[in-house]
Design a protein around this motif. Structure first.
Motif, short mmCIF file in Angstrom:
data_model
loop_
_atom_site.label_atom_id
_atom_site.label_comp_id
_atom_site.label_asym_id
_atom_site.label_seq_id
_atom_site.Cartn_x
_atom_site.Cartn_y
_atom_site.Cartn_z
N ARG A 1 -73.17 100.53 27.74
CA ARG A 1 -74.17 99.47 27.93
C ARG A 1 -73.60 98.11 27.56
O ARG A 1 -74.22 97.34 26.84
N THR A 2 -72.43 97.79 28.00
CA THR A 2 -71.82 96.50 27.69
C THR A 2 -72.23 95.48 28.74
O THR A 2 -71.99 95.67 29.93
N HIS A 3 -72.88 94.40 28.30
CA HIS A 3 -73.30 93.35 29.22
C HIS A 3 -73.58 92.08 28.42
O HIS A 3 -73.75 92.13 27.19
N PRO A 4 -73.63 90.91 29.08
CA PRO A 4 -73.95 89.69 28.34
C PRO A 4 -75.32 89.77 27.69
O PRO A 4 -76.24 90.39 28.22
N SER A 5 -75.44 89.19 26.51
CA SER A 5 -76.73 89.18 25.81
C SER A 5 -77.76 88.42 26.63
O SER A 5 -77.44 87.45 27.32
N MET A 6 -79.01 88.88 26.54
CA MET A 6 -80.07 88.28 27.33
C MET A 6 -80.44 86.88 26.85
O MET A 6 -80.96 86.06 27.60
N SER A 7 -80.19 86.59 25.59
CA SER A 7 -80.49 85.26 25.06
C SER A 7 -79.32 84.80 24.21
O SER A 7 -78.70 85.59 23.50
N THR A 8 -79.02 83.52 24.27
CA THR A 8 -77.92 82.95 23.49
C THR A 8 -78.19 81.47 23.28
O THR A 8 -79.13 80.91 23.86
N SER A 9 -77.41 80.83 22.46
CA SER A 9 -77.60 79.40 22.19
C SER A 9 -77.24 78.59 23.42
O SER A 9 -76.33 78.94 24.18
N GLY A 10 -77.95 77.50 23.61
CA GLY A 10 -77.73 76.68 24.80
C GLY A 10 -76.42 75.93 24.81
O GLY A 10 -75.86 75.64 25.86
N GLY A 11 -75.92 75.59 23.64
CA GLY A 11 -74.67 74.85 23.57
C GLY A 11 -74.06 74.95 22.19
O GLY A 11 -74.76 75.19 21.21
N GLY A 12 -72.75 74.77 22.14
CA GLY A 12 -72.05 74.88 20.87
C GLY A 12 -71.60 73.57 20.31
O GLY A 12 -70.78 73.52 19.40
N GLY A 13 -72.13 72.46 20.85
CA GLY A 13 -71.72 71.16 20.36
C GLY A 13 -70.41 70.70 20.97
O GLY A 13 -69.85 71.34 21.88
N TYR A 14 -69.87 69.61 20.44
CA TYR A 14 -68.66 69.00 20.99
C TYR A 14 -67.68 68.69 19.86
O TYR A 14 -68.08 68.42 18.73
N LEU A 15 -66.40 68.74 20.20
CA LEU A 15 -65.33 68.46 19.24
C LEU A 15 -64.47 67.32 19.75
O LEU A 15 -64.08 67.29 20.92
N LEU A 16 -64.19 66.40 18.86
CA LEU A 16 -63.26 65.31 19.15
C LEU A 16 -62.05 65.48 18.23
O LEU A 16 -62.20 65.49 17.02
N GLN A 17 -60.89 65.66 18.83
CA GLN A 17 -59.68 65.86 18.04
C GLN A 17 -58.63 64.82 18.41
O GLN A 17 -58.55 64.37 19.55
N ALA A 18 -57.85 64.43 17.42
CA ALA A 18 -56.80 63.46 17.63
C ALA A 18 -55.78 63.60 16.49
O ALA A 18 -56.03 64.27 15.49
N THR A 19 -54.66 62.93 16.64
CA THR A 19 -53.64 62.91 15.59
C THR A 19 -53.51 61.48 15.08
O THR A 19 -53.33 60.53 15.86
N TYR A 20 -53.63 61.32 13.77
CA TYR A 20 -53.53 60.00 13.18
C TYR A 20 -52.06 59.64 12.97
O TYR A 20 -51.28 60.41 12.43
N THR A 21 -51.71 58.46 13.43
CA THR A 21 -50.36 57.96 13.18
C THR A 21 -50.41 56.45 13.10
O THR A 21 -50.87 55.79 14.03
N SER A 22 -49.97 55.91 12.00
CA SER A 22 -50.02 54.45 11.81
C SER A 22 -48.85 53.74 12.44
O SER A 22 -48.70 52.54 12.33
N THR A 23 -47.98 54.50 13.15
CA THR A 23 -46.78 53.89 13.73
C THR A 23 -47.02 53.33 15.13
O THR A 23 -46.19 52.61 15.66
N ILE A 24 -48.17 53.70 15.77
CA ILE A 24 -48.45 53.22 17.12
C ILE A 24 -48.95 51.79 17.03
O ILE A 24 -49.83 51.45 16.23
N THR A 25 -48.46 50.93 17.89
CA THR A 25 -48.90 49.53 17.92
C THR A 25 -49.30 49.14 19.32
O THR A 25 -48.95 49.80 20.28
#
Length: 382
Positions: free
Chosen positions: A358-382
């Motif tokens: 009986r493997t199948h997608p769940s009938m109910s789930t969360s509408g969204g998982g939010g958003y992620l913003l990722q970056a690398t900090y570097t003080s050498t960029i000008t």
């Protein structure tokens, strides 16, 4: 596991959080009560059945119903209460007579006139529903990051800012949270993010500095994990006010001249002051290995305040349930020139029910998982 938290999985599939202490009794509502001494020191994962009001016995923990498809169908099966010969009064009388939950379930099944006409899958679902009503079986479960998240996400997801487990795992992976790391965390998820980082650090092999709002932090989730003192010592906290405002010097006194009551209060106040001063020195020293943010505040202001304390070429990962907030932050990053390759991604997860046949997608789930913003900090960029 004396004086520790444990999750109790009830027959209804609900979860009750209990702090086990010796020589006490735990009530599970309609399912009965049990003495904590009967399970303290026992392995997690065993299932227990309550009988004779407050006694328990170990039973076989059946994870799945083994179902063989017989080819039957429910085409002619009608869900009619009259097919159940046992009345509510009959069942209540069986309870008063001391009949155990599993025996009551067997009686209910035997008295159902059309039970044999159901498909094997329908039978399993029917038995499961009756167990949630009459069974007195409970299972103690060890608190883990996943089980703690599951409990809070089901109970009140807004308290953890609707953060899903897949989003949390991405944040921990991208930030490279590991032993001997020194991480800055802005956490408004009741400590869920902080808890994940502390677990990754594994004890005094690193530092996690939590920045919180208000006078006292609200990292409530941390206590449910039963961390050792070694792991708890890796956490240091500062409020936003303590970052910006210099505290007045502490009034050190001669401890030998204080009464026992005053000495206890003085030592506690002294320890809190010195903890704050130590956390401030660590922050001002800088050289942090990453910044994780899950906050109600505007991310740009958080970045402007905390990014100077990061070492070069270190990851920044920001979570928010609303995309528009992070779009503005992404533009801010690109304009500033201090961040390399800002990327905005959406977390997406499809949950599956995995059972034999009986493997199948769940009938109910969360509408969204939010958003992620990722970056690398570097003080050498000008």
């Amino acid at each position: 596991m004396d004086n520790q938290y444990v999750f109790i999985v009830l027959p209804s599939s609900n979860i009750k959080v209990v702090k086990l202490q010796k020589d006490t009794t735990v009530s599970l509502g309609k399912f009965g009560t049990f003495h904590t001494n009967d399970i303290i020191g026992k392995p997690f994962g065993h299932s227990y059945e309550i009988y004779d009001r407050d006694k328990i016995k170990v039973i076989r923990n059946v994870a799945f119903y083994e179902v063989d498809d017989s080819g039957a169908n429910n085409q002619e099966t009608i869900d009619d209460p009259s097919k159940q010969k046992l009345s509510y009064q009959d069942i209540e009388q069986l309870k008063k007579d001391g009949m155990e939950g599993q025996d009551i379930i067997k009686k209910v099944i035997e008295s159902h006139s059309s039970f044999d006409k159901k498909t094997e899958y329908s039978k399993a679902k029917y038995i499961k529903r009756k167990e949630s009503k009459f069974s007195r079986v409970f299972t103690p479960v060890r608190p883990t990051l996943y089980s703690v998240w599951e409990y809070f996400f089901a109970k009140n997801p807004s308290k953890i800012r609707d953060m899903r487990i897949d989003t949390l795992s991405q944040m921990l992976t991208i930030s490279n949270a590991r032993a001997y790391a020194k991480l800055l965390v802005v956490d408004d998820t009741q400590g869920l993010l902080i808890t994940g980082v502390m677990e990754r650090l594994g004890g005094s092999y690193g530092i996690v500095l939590g920045i919180h709002d208000g006078e006292y932090h609200n990292y409530d989730i941390v206590r449910y994990m039963n961390f050792s003192k070694k792991v708890n010592d890796s956490l240091m906290v500062l409020s936003w006010q303590q970052i910006f405002k210099e505290e007045s010097p502490f009034n050190y006194q001669d401890e030998s001249k204080l009464s026992q009551k005053d000495l206890k209060f003085y030592l506690r106040k002294k320890a809190n002051y010195e903890k704050v001063q130590e956390a401030r020195k660590i922050l001002w020293k800088g050289g942090f290995d990453g910044l994780l943010v899950a906050s109600q505040y505007q991310p740009e202001s958080i970045l402007d305040t905390l990014v100077p304390y990061l070492a070069g070429s270190r990851p920044i990962i920001i979570y928010h349930i609303n995309r528009e907030v992070l779009v503005n932050t992404c533009v801010h990053m690109r304009i500033s020139g201090k961040f390399l390759n800002p990327q905005l991604t959406e977390s997406w997860l499809r949950e599956y029910q995995v059972l034999p046949g009986r493997t199948h997608p769940s009938m109910s789930t969360s509408g969204g998982g939010g958003y992620l913003l990722q970056a690398t900090y570097t003080s050498t960029i000008t």
